[in-house]
Scaffold this active site. Structure first.
Site, short mmCIF file in Angstrom:
data_model
loop_
_atom_site.label_atom_id
_atom_site.label_comp_id
_atom_site.label_asym_id
_atom_site.label_seq_id
_atom_site.Cartn_x
_atom_site.Cartn_y
_atom_site.Cartn_z
N ALA A 133 -10.23 16.99 12.21
CA ALA A 133 -11.22 17.84 12.89
C ALA A 133 -12.06 18.64 11.90
O ALA A 133 -11.53 19.16 10.91
CB ALA A 133 -10.50 18.79 13.85
N PRO A 134 -13.39 18.71 12.16
CA PRO A 134 -14.15 18.13 13.28
C PRO A 134 -14.61 16.69 13.06
O PRO A 134 -15.35 16.17 13.87
CB PRO A 134 -15.35 19.07 13.37
CG PRO A 134 -15.60 19.48 11.95
CD PRO A 134 -14.23 19.60 11.33
N LYS A 160 -5.09 21.57 -2.52
CA LYS A 160 -5.58 22.94 -2.66
C LYS A 160 -4.76 23.62 -3.76
O LYS A 160 -3.53 23.56 -3.75
CB LYS A 160 -5.44 23.70 -1.35
CG LYS A 160 -5.88 22.92 -0.11
CD LYS A 160 -7.35 22.55 -0.13
CE LYS A 160 -7.72 21.75 1.12
NZ LYS A 160 -9.12 21.32 1.14
#
Length: 348
Positions: free
Chosen positions: A218-219, A302
């Site tokens: 998403a999205p 990350k």
């Protein structure tokens, strides 16, 4: 100065690049040291044997370097009324060049120099050709001359090997967000496919009719990129996916946890850009290869605020251990990345 590599990077990540170059040079048995200042947007790495160093550290293997060059000269204190003469003097005896790039660091101090870089390039290019230093037309078979402006009176000269350097000024591919993309994250996958894969690999590994999974979709930015290659995508996320993607007939939405969902058969691709602990992501991505759930993958890790190069090494080791078999792995901090790196892995 000719004993150094000149590498560009994202401003603020100079310590990470310096640590990477230092570790990799040491692993190759090469002595050297880095000179870096946070925020400069570049690192110089000096070595006793620069030829061996550049061979041991190919550009495609570097994580935090956008560009890798061989430094030629450092020219401070230039007279702004005549920057060309000192450049000509410094280039004497260095042979002929196939192209000229006049650049500036991608930093707060460097960006205001963009106009000067353009005008100086326009003045320097004909002067180089008049002296026979630069080919009349761009020649990719010859080395590329890089002029990096650090200030109005200070520049660096460097050599770029077309076969071992980024093919874009500053090492940054210029991409524009398509109005139909569900999010800006689409640029990250587009850049990853352009930067981490060779042109031949893009032709052979991204074929219409292939099947892929997008974990944490998403999205739908990454699903959108794959669908543009006419690849069938299972978008896995408990959040909503752009309706236009679903209407395309190429994307199927599964409202499930991307860390738990598994495919019923081996997929050609798996992509993942979930905001999670990097070590957890690395292990899960490795499990996808260990269980033969995919053949190729692109995923983001990350990074923490500190010891980011060490975290990259640890994550790639965890990924390889979980995968359990030989893989082709390439990782880089892309221009469209922030506090993260992007990894391409292939089992073929």
């Amino acid at each position: 100065m000719q004993d150094a590599l000149l590498c560009y990077c994202r401003a603020g990540f100079e310590p990470e690049l310096a640590a990477e170059l230092t570790d990799r040079a040491a692993a190759a048995g090469l002595a050297g040291y880095a000179r870096a200042n946070r925020g400069d947007g570049f690192v110089r790495f000096h070595a006793e044997d620069p030829q061996a160093l550049t061979q041991a550290l190919p550009w495609r293997s570097l994580v935090f370097a956008r560009q890798k060059l061989t430094a030629l000269a450092d020219l401070p204190g230039l007279d702004p009324r005549d920057r060309i003469a000192p450049v000509m003097a410094a280039l004497a005896g260095h042979g002929r060049w196939g192209e000229l790039w006049v650049e500036h660091p991608d930093s707060e101090a460097g960006k205001p120099l963009s106009g000067l870089a353009r005008s100086f390039g326009n003045a320097l290019r004909p002067a180089l050709r008049k002296r026979g230093f630069l080919s009349e037309k761009d020649n990719p078979r010859l080395p590329r001359l890089h002029v990096c402006l650090l200030d109005g009176d200070h520049l660096l000269l460097a050599r770029g090997d077309p076969g071992d350097s980024a093919p874009w000024p500053l090492g940054i591919p210029r991409l524009r967000l398509n109005p139909g993309a569900p999010s800006r994250s689409a640029l990250k996958l587009e850049e990853a496919l352009l930067t981490l894969l060779t042109p031949r690999e893009r032709d052979t590994l991204l074929k219409p009719g292939m099947r892929a999974a997008d974990l944490g979709a998403a999205p739908g930015g990454w699903s959108w990129v794959l669908a543009r290659h006419h690849i069938h995508v299972t978008a896995v996320d408990n959040g909503p996916v752009q309706q236009a993607l679903l209407d395309s007939g190429l994307v199927t939405h599964r409202r499930e946890d991307g860390f738990r969902w598994t495919p019923e058969r081996t997929l050609d691709w798996m992509v993942c850009d979930m905001v999670e602990q990097p070590r957890r992501v690395a292990v899960r991505m490795g499990e996808w290869f260990g269980n033969e759930w995919c053949r190729h993958a692109v995923f983001n890790l990350k990074l923490p605020m500190k010891k980011r190069w060490q975290e990259v090494r640890t994550c790639l080791e965890l990924f390889a251990e979980a995968a359990g078999g030989p893989l082709d792995v390439r990782a880089r901090q892309l221009y469209h990345d922030r506090e993260e790196i992007t990894v391409f892995a292939s089992g073929t």
